[in-house]
Structure formats: C-alpha cells, structure tokens
Design a protein around this motif. Structure first.
Motif, PDB file in Angstrom:
ATOM      1  N   LYS A 408       0.829  -1.204   0.000  1.00 18.21           N
ATOM      2  CA  LYS A 408       0.000   0.000   0.000  1.00 18.21           C
ATOM      3  C   LYS A 408       0.865   1.257   0.000  1.00 18.21           C
ATOM      4  CE  LYS A 408      -4.023  -2.047   2.284  1.00 18.21           C
ATOM      5  NZ  LYS A 408      -4.944  -1.982   3.455  1.00 18.21           N
ATOM      6  N   LYS A 409       2.044   1.149   0.561  1.00 24.40           N
ATOM      7  CA  LYS A 409       2.937   2.302   0.608  1.00 24.40           C
ATOM      8  C   LYS A 409       3.341   2.763  -0.790  1.00 24.40           C
ATOM      9  CE  LYS A 409       7.007   1.368   2.043  1.00 24.40           C
ATOM     10  NZ  LYS A 409       8.083   0.957   2.956  1.00 24.40           N
ATOM     11  N   VAL A 410       3.384   1.876  -1.759  1.00 23.32           N
ATOM     12  CA  VAL A 410       3.781   2.222  -3.128  1.00 23.32           C
ATOM     13  C   VAL A 410       2.571   2.351  -4.051  1.00 23.32           C
ATOM     14  CG1 VAL A 410       6.079   1.223  -2.934  1.00 23.32           C
ATOM     15  CG2 VAL A 410       4.173  -0.229  -3.620  1.00 23.32           C
ATOM     16  N   SER A 411       1.362   2.516  -3.474  1.00 27.43           N
ATOM     17  CA  SER A 411       0.131   2.716  -4.252  1.00 27.43           C
ATOM     18  C   SER A 411      -0.071   1.594  -5.260  1.00 27.43           C
ATOM     19  CB  SER A 411       0.164   4.074  -4.963  1.00 27.43           C
ATOM     20  OG  SER A 411       0.258   5.132  -4.042  1.00 27.43           O
ATOM     21  N   VAL A 412      -0.066   0.356  -4.766  1.00 30.96           N
ATOM     22  CA  VAL A 412      -0.163  -0.794  -5.659  1.00 30.96           C
ATOM     23  C   VAL A 412      -1.513  -0.834  -6.368  1.00 30.96           C
ATOM     24  CG1 VAL A 412      -0.981  -2.292  -3.809  1.00 30.96           C
ATOM     25  CG2 VAL A 412       0.174  -3.295  -5.769  1.00 30.96           C
TER      26      VAL A 412
END
Length: 870
Positions: A408-412
């Motif tokens: 989620k941190k890399v906007s998957v």
C-alpha cells in the motif's frame, strides 16, 4: 475794485472762521492717548471743517437763496465787481476759502511739531512692548517649572504609596506565614516522604523477595527487575515517551512547588509559578534568598535540565526517525498510472531502459521500485546506469512485496502495470516467492487497476501461478524463452539481432488497435493498407479475443476485430487508400531436404531437457547432440528424467556425453570442434547467481573454441601471418577466429550487456543477450498484456515463428520490385514479409519505409518472414 472786494471778502471769511466753537478747537488739540498725534490731528481737522461748514450753512441759508455759479463771461465787465460786492453768496464763498486756508495752516503746524518728538515716542513704545513680551515669556517659564515640580511631587507620592502598600503586604505576609508555619513544615515533610517512599518500597520488596526465595532452586526475578521490564515495555511504544515526559514535568512542578512553598514566604500559587520558571529556565534561581530556598531551587533547576535534555532527545529521535525513514524509503508514494516493479535483479538495468523508451512518447512516466534493499543502494545503482531516462522518474522504496503495508505504501492499487521480478538463486524458491507475491496482490482490498507480469524461472511452475492469479496475471518464463531462442538462433544465424529489434522499443514493435475503416476488407488487402506498418495478425473478437497470427488471405475483418502490426510507435501508423500492387509468380527453385546436423552444448542449464525436446521436434533424423559439461555422466540421465525427458525415447536426436571443464583447453581439444554445425555455450546453472562469473566463463570458452577451430581448419596454411586493414587494430588471431566463425555457428548466452559489447566488437560469435531479451519481453507485456499471447506463440514449439529466408525464394537477381510487391509474393508461400537485410548491410531493416518505392534486389539479400513452418 474786484481785487479789493476779494480781500474784504477774505477778511470776512477769516473773521467768520474765528467764530468756530471751542469744542472744535479742543478736538483739534493734540492728545497723548489713542492713535499717533499726526493721525489724531488730521482726523480732528477734517471733523472741524465738516462741522464748521454745516454750521455756516445752517446760519446763513435763506429760502430764496440758491448756490448758483455765475459764469464770468456772461456778466458784464463793468457790473461784475459791483455785483460781487453786493452779492451775499459771493461773500460766503470767500469766507469759506479763508476758513480752509486757516485750517490748512494749522495742520501744517501740527505736523511740524510731531516730527520733532516722533523718535522719543517710538522709543518709549518699543520699550513698553519689549517689557511686555519679556514678562509674558517669564510667566510661561515659571508656569512650566511649576508643572514639573508638581509632577515630581506626584511621582514621589506614588512611590511612597507603593512602599506603604509593600510594607503593608509584607506585614500581612509575615503574619500569614506565622500562622502557616506548621502547614509549610508539613508540606516539606510530605515532599521528602513521597520522593523517598518508592525507593524504600523497592528496597524492602527486594529484601523480602530474596529471603523468601533463598531456599528455592528456581531462579526468580526480583520486583525491581520486573518494574524495570514493565517500564521498558511501556517505553517501547512511541506515544508513551512524550506522555511520560509530560507526567515527569507535572510531578516536578508539583513537588518542587510544595518544597519551595515550605522554605519560602511565597504563597502556594507563587511557589508553583517560580517552580515552572526554574524548570523552563535554570538561570532564574540565581535571585533566590536563603539557604533552604537556594537548595530547593537548585534541585528544581537540575530536574528542569534533565527534563529539557529528555525533551531534546525525544525531538532529536523523532527527527532522526523521519530523516531515516526518508533515507531508507519508508515514506508513502502518492502516484497513479505508474509502473510498479517488485524486486531487484540483474535485468533491472535493461528493464528500466525499455520502460523509459516506451514512456518517451507520453513525455515521460513514473516507475516505482519496491525491494528489500536499502534505498540508498538502489539509488546509487540506478545513478550508475548509462542511459537517458527521457523524462521518466524512478522512485525507490525499501520494503517487502509480501507485506501488505509495504504494497500500500507504493500505491499498488493505482499502478497501471506491476512487474514481479524473479530472484536470483534456486528456481523453485524464486517461483515460490513469486507465487506468494501474487497471492499478496490478489488480497489487496482496493483491487488492482492494472495487470501483473510475473517472471518465472521454471516453466513447470507456470500453471500454478496462473491458477492463483487468473486473468490478472501474465507470466514470462525467462529461462525457457532464452533456451528456445538460443536454439532458433543456432539454426538461423542473425536471428538474435532481429529479436532484439522486435522486442525492444528502440525500433519496431508489436501494437494492437481497432480500425473501423478496415471493416469488411480481406486480410490480403489489409497487408498493403499501412504505409508505415506491417500487419501480422488479427485479434478475432468472435473467438474470445484470441490473436490469430498470419491468418488466411480471404479472412474478412469484422467490426470488433483488432489488427496486430509491427510499427515504430503506437501513433506512427494509419491506414491509407488501397494501392495498386502488381502480383507475379515466385521463382521456381528446388527446396533442399533436411539433413542431419551435429550440435554441441557446452555447459549445463536447468531447462536443458526442454531444449532437447525442441531440437527433437526441429532436427532431421540422425542428428547428434554432444553434451560437454562438468556434470558427471551418471547424474545427467537422472536430471533429464527428473525434468520429464526420457533419453531412450528420442528418435531424431542422439545424445553423446562428454565430461570436462569448458574453460580448460586440453578438455576442449579432446572434442572434434571443427565438425560441429553449431555450438551453444550455455551459462552454467552453478553460476547463475553471479552474472560476471558466468559471462567470464562463457567468454573464455568462446575464445578457446575459436582458437582451436582456427588451427584445425583446412585453410590454416594458406592464411597470411598478419593482416592489418586501414583503421583496424585487429591482430591475426582475431582474424583467424572470424574466418572460423564463417565455417561454424557459435551461440553464446551472455547475461551482462557490457560483456556483449566486448564480444560484438570482435564479431566472432552470434550472442544471445538473455537478461536484456527477457527485460524487453517483460517491458512489452507490461505495456500491453495482449502481446504476451503473440510472444508465447512465437517462442512455442509449434505455431508461427520468425524465419530468415534467402532472396532467391522470392525474386530473380537484380530484379526491380517494391516492398509491397515482395509482400504479395511472400503471401503465395503463406508468409508475412516483415523486413530484410541487404547483402552489404550490417543490420536488418524491420518495417522499412517507402514500401511502395521500387528498388533493385539481389538474390544474396535475405528476408525476414513470419511463417508457420520452415
């Protein structure tokens, strides 16, 4: 006489003027008050004359008299004098003239008298005015002095009043302190008691615990350690530290205020405020008076210093954690429509280059990399890459693709494509990790916007990954693709360069698009409808969107069908009007039959069993496959059987095993190297983890084989000792290897592009850049998932493939034809012509320009076609 009468008349006038009332004379007299004398005299004279004239007129006026002026010329000369004497009016006129003359003489006398005294009078007046001014200013100064003295008196009174109030307050305070002295002593006792009580309690509890557990063999933890452990647990929470700091500050102010209240004469509120001032600024205790007050203030100041140090430590830790989070890539990525790469491998260099080229037409893009490496190391490696990113921005984040928070941190969920790279090392472990990553991606609650491209190491694991990912996942089996491609390149020299041109975004690549204006046309007409592209197939909407490569000529394009083409870019081609293409028959040539071939494998790959299966399907019966590696012969058959291949069932290929080290010359000299039609130098599976070592081993094997071949070939004795061309630095041994390369084909599997550059300079082999080709395939599938169906068919054992054909199959020597006409001739063989390479050219031309222009061709030219079989 007239003159006498006049004098008489003047005398009468003077006499009449002497009868002016005395009040008029008094008015004309000078006085020393009011205006100046000369002004008063003039005004008095004027007033006297007016009054005299009025009086004279009132006394001598009669009803029958009138003031008539008789003209001298109308009267007779003789009678005029007599009339003047007898006429009373004339007498009055003369009397007035004499009166005016007398008054003028008086005024003249007054003016002369004033001139003699004017200086004295002006001096007196000036002195009086100056005296008045000085008196006025003296009065002002005196007033100001009185006001200043009054203000000083007021201030003195205020100070005295304040001193009186202070004395009164002190007296009341002393009286209060005398009354509160027991309370202050109690406050001091309470403070000391509560400060000492925790230490005393812990000490007593430890003593009791030690006495109770003296005879117990099991080790027991004392209460002090348990309390310390509890404090450690509490402080392990991030929010507990500021709360503990706030609580310590409040306790210090409370106990410090109580202690300060007990040793000073301040009220409790003032003591609390002074305690806070000591905590906030330790220098404020310098004005403390009394021994007790100084001791307490110093203790409070020391506690304030400790709290201030703790606060600085917390702030410093928070800033350090934030900076460390940014440095290590722990912050969130707020992006959308970006390409997400999960993992890190040696293919990343080529992959980033291809993605940057693909994004160039869009003005650049965003690529996010999530890997377990440190962000600084990733950014340093990316900074060393020797290519231009063309406006594409690369963002690195450190984390694990298996952790949902890191995904989620890399906007998957907002990525348009997700690429999962295979880890170096064991194939099964790498594929197992890829499977877990796919499971993590499918578990994203927000769902995925784009598709997932997974790089696998073993083709046997592909069905399981597709089962888990479903239609969301596209797989690229790198090892299998490279193995099949090496076999194709070994049987068709130069095919590696063609595949690099097609898979890379530098030149021509595959694109799919719907064209409504082509609906109803046959595929044969569609072939020549694109001046800047070459149609290769159709995505058939009626067949669940399956892509049909090289369809029949009479296939009619339907409404929802899409055309698969090879073009420079997705916006560089458009259909045009149907040109007139002349059709002609193919030259009549005899196609030779297949002959048995002799091949050599140097090294051992994990998927060598799959490569043998491909050779079994493509080689003629009676072919030989020599396998030369350091793997013992008794283990080879076991590995082949474990891979699903039974050597005893091979019909077209006969396996010949030789054991040895490919980098030792004497081992290679034991082989008949000059008799092989093609030699494949494989990257050994033991060195897959190290790209540099694997390439060094392949390069050493290549040089040894070429050197041995050059000394065994028949033309060895006829060659020149050393030939040096103009501008060339190649020595004789390299030239011997180039001549040997014309007699046999050597395909080297190269993992690093830098090694490829060294090999391509000498031109002694046709290399397959495995990592770069896999990266190109991953980038192409990431841009369009449908292209994976095309690549799967082109690399498969059956179906359409790319072949290199001789020019004599399509034309006569020196025949003048356009490229469109050659395409129509190739259709007679059920082939699609996609490019050519002239006999004098170094590189092939895919999707050439000016397809309608005629040119002269040679039978030595070679053509690149898409065909179903050889």
């Amino acid at each position: 006489m007239r003159g006498g009468s006049c004098q008489e008349q003047g005398g009468r006038s003077l006499r009449r003027s002497s009868s002016i009332p005395s009040n008029l004379k008094d008015a004309a007299s000078p006085v020393f008050s009011g205006p100046p004398p000369i002004v008063r005299r003039l005004k008095s004279a004027s007033e006297s004359r007016r009054l005299a004239v009025e009086k004279f007129r009132s006394e001598d006026s009669r009803p029958d008299d009138s003031w008539i002026i008789v003209d001298k010329e109308e009267a007779e000369p003789g009678s005029k004098a007599r009339d003047d004497r007898d006429n009373p009016r004339v007498k009055k006129s003369k009397s007035m003239d004499s009166l005016e003359e007398s008054h003028g003489s008086r005024v003249a006398d007054g003016v002369s008298n004033w001139n003699t005294t004017q200086f004295v009078r002006l001096f007196i007046y000036a002195s009086l005015a100056l005296l008045l001014i000085l008196s006025y200013f003296a009065l002002i100064v005196y007033t100001l002095v009185l006001r200043a003295e009054r203000q000083n008196v007021k201030e003195s009174l205020v100070k005295l009043q304040a001193q009186i109030e202070t004395c009164t307050t002190r007296m009341s305070t002393l009286e209060t302190n005398l009354d509160q002295k027991p309370a202050r002593r109690l406050a001091l006792f309470v403070t000391v008691f509560f400060l000492a009580m925790p230490f005393l309690i812990l000490r007593v509890m430890d003593d009791i615990h030690s006495k109770l557990t003296r005879n117990i063999t099991d080790e027991e933890v004392p209460p002090s350690k348990r309390l310390a452990y509890l404090v450690d647990l509490i402080f392990s929470n991030a929010i507990a530290k500021p709360i503990a700091l706030l609580l310590a500050t409040m306790l210090l102010i409370a106990f410090g205020g109580i202690a300060l209240y007990s040793v000073t004469e301040d009220t409790f509120e003032d003591a609390l405020w002074r305690t806070w001032s000591y905590v906030a600024d330790s220098g404020n205790h310098a004005d403390s008076v009394g021994l007790g007050s100084r001791i307490v203030s110093v203790c409070i100041s020391l506690g304030g210093l400790l709290i201030f140090a703790l606060m600085l430590g917390l702030i410093s830790d928070a800033i350090s954690e934030k900076v460390d989070s940014l440095r290590k890539g722990k912050s969130d990525v707020i992006e959308s429509n970006h390409t997400l790469i999960l993992g890190w491998s040696d293919k990343l260099n080529s992959l980033l280059n291809q993605l940057a080229i693909a994004n160039q037409s869009l003005g650049g893009g965003v690529i996010v990399i999530l890997s377990e490496r440190d962000k600084e190391e990733m950014e340093a490696d990316i900074g060393k890459m020797e290519f231009d990113f063309l406006g594409t921005y690369v963002i690195c984040r450190s984390g694990s693709p298996l952790i949902m928070a890191d995904l989620k941190k890399v906007s998957v969920s907002k990525a348009r494509a997700i690429i999962v790279l295979a880890e170096p090392g064991n194939a099964d472990q790498s594929d197992a990790r890829a499977l877990r990553v796919v499971l993590s991606l499918t578990a994203v609650k927000e769902g995925l916007k784009g598709h997932v491209v997974v790089e696998l190491s073993d083709i046997d694991n592909e069905p399981l990954v597709k089962l888990v990912g479903g239609d969301l996942v596209e797989t690229v089996v790198a090892h299998d693709v490279i193995g099949r491609l090496m076999i194709q390149c070994a049987r068709q020299p130069g095919l590696a360069q063609i595949w690099e041109d097609i898979l890379g975004f530098d030149n021509a690549e595959f694109y799919l698009k719907r064209w409504p204006q082509l609906v109803g046309m046959t595929f044969e007409d569609v072939l020549v409808s694109f001046p800047d592209a070459i149609p290769c197939g159709v995505k058939v909407a009626a067949n669940a969107g399956k892509i049909a490569l090289n369809p029949d000529d009479d296939y009619i394009i339907c409404e929802d069908d899409e055309i698969l083409v090879i073009a420079e870019d997705d916006d560089s081609y458009f259909p045009s009007s149907l040109p007139k293409v002349k059709k002609a028959a193919l030259p009549k040539i005899v196609i030779p039959r297949k002959y048995p071939e002799k091949m050599l494998f140097c090294g051992w790959r994990r998927d060598i069993d799959d490569m043998i299966v491909v050779l079994e399907a493509s080689l003629a019966q009676g072919s030989e496959l020599w396998m030369f590696s350091g793997v013992p012969e008794h283990e080879r058959e076991k590995k082949l059987i474990d891979g699903g291949l039974d050597p005893k069932r091979l019909e077209n290929v006969h396996l010949v095993h030789r054991e040895g080290n490919p980098v030792i010359r004497r081992h290679l000299e034991s082989l008949p190297l000059e008799t092989f039609d093609s030699i494949l130098i494989l990257a050994d599976e033991e060195l897959e983890d190290s790209v540099i070592h694997a390439d060094s081993r392949s390069l050493a094997t290549l040089l040894l084989i070429r050197d041995i071949q050059s000394k065994r070939l028949p033309y060895r004795d006829l060659r020149a000792v050393q030939v040096r061309q103009a501008g060339s630095l190649q020595t004789s041994w390299i030239r011997e290897m180039q001549q040997a390369s014309n007699q046999s084909i050597i395909i080297s599997e190269i993992l690093d592009s830098r090694t490829k550059h060294l090999v391509s300079v000498s031109k002694i082999t046709d290399c397959v850049l495995s990592n770069e080709l896999v990266s190109m395939a991953l980038a192409m599938v990431a841009e369009d998932k449908q292209i994976n169906r095309v690549l799967e068919e082109l690399f498969a054992e059956e179906g359409n493939e790319i072949y290199i054909r001789s020019g004599e199959l399509y034309l006569y020597d020196q025949e003048v034809l356009s490229f469109f006409e050659l395409m129509m001739r190739a259709r007679k063989r059920q082939e699609i012509l996609i490019g050519y390479q002239a006999a004098c050219a170094d590189r092939p031309s895919i999707n050439p320009a000016k397809k309608h222009a005629a040119r002269k061709w040679s039978t030595n030219d070679v053509f690149i076609v898409l065909a179903y079989s050889e």
